[in-house]
Design an enzyme around this catalytic site. Structure first.
Site, mmCIF file in Angstrom:
data_model
loop_
_atom_site.group_PDB
_atom_site.id
_atom_site.type_symbol
_atom_site.label_atom_id
_atom_site.label_comp_id
_atom_site.label_asym_id
_atom_site.label_seq_id
_atom_site.Cartn_x
_atom_site.Cartn_y
_atom_site.Cartn_z
ATOM 1 C CG ASP A 156 -14.007 -6.675 1.461
ATOM 2 O OD1 ASP A 156 -13.772 -5.936 2.438
ATOM 3 O OD2 ASP A 156 -14.374 -6.239 0.352
ATOM 4 C CE LYS B 205 1.010 -18.549 -2.010
ATOM 5 N NZ LYS B 205 0.084 -19.694 -2.046
ATOM 6 C CE1 TYR C 233 -2.995 -3.118 0.535
ATOM 7 C CE2 TYR C 233 -4.470 -1.237 0.591
ATOM 8 C CZ TYR C 233 -4.261 -2.586 0.434
ATOM 9 O OH TYR C 233 -5.312 -3.408 0.165
#
Ligand code: NAI
Ligand code: MG
Length: 355
Positions: A251, A190, A139
């Protein structure tokens, strides 16, 4: 206490007034005082003035005890005049970064009576707290273009990952687990593919967990996590994860707790050196804006999180209780929960339960 109020755009302008209504009732009942300052920033304000969020406003915001935020963003269909991503980066990310709100706290709890798309789960199966790193990762807008708009175009977007940033976020997750009697913290990343950045996450996780002997720790790859959130949400208690993965899995988590109208969040600077920000997870919902259809529960739960942070735990608990009682009755469900109630009706119902 001093609260900055920024409703933003679309349904932000409908749910925040309801949140302030609930705040006023609970303040009177629990006997605390507060002042509010209104801020107009958002996509509409940008279209009128050309201003996103000035540095002077950041300094003012920092001097408040908390910020109550709605949502920003224009209707994606009709706003070619706003450069892609400008509002998100210049308002939302700017606040999170400049105010160093390094923890994005997103509880995911299924309340009785709320429809979930998952078959055969009960409220006892879904009670998760997701802690998303909020100031680093993909970000940070580090990267660029080379030979843009040519066949040789090259871009990169760097996942900024610092030991300082990762460690403080993981430590917050374990502190949270200890403080609220939670039993397990799961790192979601990950490590098998992102072998540099996520190696640092794993090493920090292993170091920090040693300081919290009573708390179980575990690890899942993010792809497996999305599967388990659907097939076995009981697997999770506290999750700590990166900025990007946290955006995605929260989400999904919102969907299983009843949708965007039910999901609350806090952007915290746990040092309290600057203001923390409290907001429903959803956006400005241009498809239903201006129709009194938005579910304000996510905003009320965000107000409760704000009061918990502002040392008003009884008032916060009172809001959680009132919201749970209200959503238990389908007549108080808005359209997103397949009901017919309006935004103001749900606000009135919660105020009624508080009174
Ligand atoms: P959205 O969250 O605004 O809407 C997604 C869907 O969920 C829509 O169908 C909407 O009607 C529904 N929904 C959302 N909140 C609801 C509520 N409280 N009650 C009932 N239904 C609700 O996401 P979308 O459509 O992707 O984005 C719309 C705008 O909002 C864009 O400009 C986007 O950039 C911005 N946005 C801003 C955020 C923020 O300010 N934190 C977060 C997400 C999106
Ligand atoms: Mg999101």
């Amino acid at each position: 206490m001093k609260i900055a109020v920024m409703p933003g755009d679309g349904i932000g302008k409908e749910v925040i007034p309801q949140g302030l209504k609930v705040l006023a009732v609970v303040a009177k009942k629990h006997g605390f005082r507060y002042d509010t300052t209104d801020y107009p920033f958002g996509a509409e304000h940008y279209l009128e003035t050309g201003i996103t969020l000035p540095d002077s406003a950041i300094r003012e915001l920092a001097a408040h005890d908390a910020i109550l935020f709605g949502a920003v963003g224009a209707d994606p269909r009709g706003n070619a005049r706003i450069p892609q991503g400008l509002i998100e980066t210049d308002i939302l990310l700017k606040m999170r970064f400049e105010l160093d709100q390094y923890v994005n706290l997103r509880p995911c709890k299924l309340l009785p009576g709320v429809p979930t798309p998952l078959a055969r789960v009960t409220p006892a199966d879904i009670d998760i707290v997701i802690i998303r790193e909020n100031t680093e990762g993909l970000y940070c807008q580090q990267g660029g273009f080379l030979y843009k708009n040519t066949p040789r175009e090259v871009t990169n977007q760097i996942e900024v990952t610092t030991r300082h940033g990762v460690e403080r976020c993981i430590r917050y997750a374990f502190d949270y687990a200890r403080r609220f009697g939670r039993k397990k913290v799961t790192l979601v990343a990950k490590t098998n593919v992102l072998r540099y950045a996520h190696s640092l996450w794993m090493r920090c996780f292993e170091e920090v967990q040693k300081d919290y002997p009573g708390i179980e720790s575990s690890y899942d790859h993010v792809d497996a996590c999305t599967m388990f959130l659907v097939t076995n949400p009981r697997r999770y208690d506290v999750i700590v994860t990166t900025n990007m993965f946290g955006d995605i899995i929260t989400d999904l988590a919102a969907a299983i707790q009843g949708g965007m109208g039910m999901a609350a969040s806090a952007n915290l600077n746990p040092t309290r050196e600057t203001a923390s920000m409290f907001e429903p997870v959803h956006g400005s919902a241009p498809d239903i804006a201006g129709q009194n259809k938005a579910n304000p529960i996510a905003t009320f739960l965000s107000v409760a999180m704000m009061l918990e942070y502002l040392h008003q735990p009884d008032a916060a608990q009172d809001i959680y209780r009132a919201c749970a009682e209200v959503v238990a009755d389908p007549k108080n469900h808005t359209g997103d929960l397949r009901g017919k109630a309006t935004t103001t009706q749900v606000g009135d119902a919660v105020c009624g339960k508080l009174a």
